[in-house]
Write an enzyme that holds these catalytic residues in place. Structure first.
Site, PDB file in Angstrom:
ATOM      1  N   HIS A   1       0.842  -1.201   0.235  1.00  0.00           N
ATOM      2  CA  HIS A   1      -0.117  -0.031  -0.207  1.00  0.00           C
ATOM      3  C   HIS A   1       0.809   1.227  -0.041  1.00  0.00           C
ATOM      4  CE1 HIS A   1       1.064   0.183   4.255  1.00  0.00           C
ATOM      5  NE2 HIS A   1       0.455  -0.910   4.250  1.00  0.00           N
TER       6      HIS A   1
HETATM    7  P1  TYD Z   1      -1.872  -3.034   7.821  1.00  0.00           P
HETATM    8  O1  TYD Z   1      -1.062  -1.549   7.983  1.00  0.00           O
HETATM    9  O2  TYD Z   1      -2.591  -3.037   6.585  1.00  0.00           O
HETATM   10  O3  TYD Z   1      -0.581  -3.977   7.696  1.00  0.00           O
HETATM   11  P2  TYD Z   1       0.473  -4.138   6.610  1.00  0.00           P
HETATM   12  O4  TYD Z   1       0.639  -3.131   5.694  1.00  0.00           O
HETATM   13  O5  TYD Z   1       1.661  -4.660   7.621  1.00  0.00           O
HETATM   14  O6  TYD Z   1       0.093  -5.293   5.785  1.00  0.00           O
HETATM   15  O7  TYD Z   1      -2.647  -3.200   9.271  1.00  0.00           O
HETATM   16  C1  TYD Z   1      -3.115  -4.552   9.369  1.00  0.00           C
HETATM   17  C2  TYD Z   1      -4.320  -4.454  10.215  1.00  0.00           C
HETATM   18  O8  TYD Z   1      -3.743  -3.777  11.654  1.00  0.00           O
HETATM   19  C3  TYD Z   1      -5.326  -3.416   9.786  1.00  0.00           C
HETATM   20  O9  TYD Z   1      -6.572  -4.027   9.993  1.00  0.00           O
HETATM   21  C4  TYD Z   1      -5.277  -2.414  10.849  1.00  0.00           C
HETATM   22  C5  TYD Z   1      -4.425  -2.666  12.045  1.00  0.00           C
HETATM   23  N1  TYD Z   1      -3.642  -1.796  12.559  1.00  0.00           N
HETATM   24  C6  TYD Z   1      -3.884  -0.948  13.632  1.00  0.00           C
HETATM   25  O10 TYD Z   1      -4.910  -1.034  14.292  1.00  0.00           O
HETATM   26  N2  TYD Z   1      -2.981  -0.137  14.016  1.00  0.00           N
HETATM   27  C7  TYD Z   1      -1.741   0.090  13.334  1.00  0.00           C
HETATM   28  O11 TYD Z   1      -0.726   0.871  13.907  1.00  0.00           O
HETATM   29  C8  TYD Z   1      -1.485  -0.430  12.349  1.00  0.00           C
HETATM   30  C9  TYD Z   1      -0.046  -0.480  11.661  1.00  0.00           C
HETATM   31  C10 TYD Z   1      -2.246  -1.451  11.915  1.00  0.00           C
END
Ligand code: TYD
Length: 133
Positions: A52
């Protein structure tokens, strides 16, 4: 935003026979004030994280343990940076697509960001990212 804005920051390294120490301090090693840190661990072999971009968030990614690759795109060009030392921080500005992949066993990715978590700030579709660029 262009890939030339992505920077590999060499962090302070206090060498000591008892074990080494590195650190980050707001507006000193980091080009922003930290509002949130999170970390990614126990990634199964072959999986990837973080496909992303952020509309406005900037961050620094550090491999505290093990290694992984960060694949970056500004919508025109792509590059891959391997992080495998805990005294390097990869500065990723806003509007850069990034994916973390090729995690080694026991890899620990630590991320310091300048904003709290906000799903509205994410662009999760690469075509939509390119359109926005
Ligand atoms: P995401 O940022 O999509 O993970 P990655 O980029 O590593 O694949 O986050 C995964 C899930 O975790 C998403 O549902 C939101 C949650 N999340 C939080 O609640 N707080 C945070 O600081 C982060 C980074 C994610």
């Amino acid at each position: 935003m262009s890939l030339s804005e992505v920077k590999l920051l060499e962090l302070p390294k206090i060498l000591d026979p008892r074990g080494n120490l590195s650190f980050l301090q707001n507006n000193d090693q980091l080009p922003f004030a930290v509002q949130r840190v999170y970390w990614i661990y126990d990634v199964p072999g072959g999986d990837f994280r973080g496909g992303h971009a952020y509309r406005s968030l900037q961050e620094v990614i550090i491999s505290l343990s093990g290694s992984f690759d960060v694949v970056l795109s500004d919508g025109y060009e792509e590059k891959k940076i391997t992080l495998n030392r805990s005294y390097y921080g990869l500065y990723v500005p806003k509007m850069i697509w990034r994916q973390l992949e090729n995690f080694s066993t026991n890899a620990l990715a630590f991320i310091a960001a300048d904003q709290p978590y906000s799903e509205q700030d994410y662009i999760r579709d690469f075509e939509a990212f390119k359109q926005t660029v």
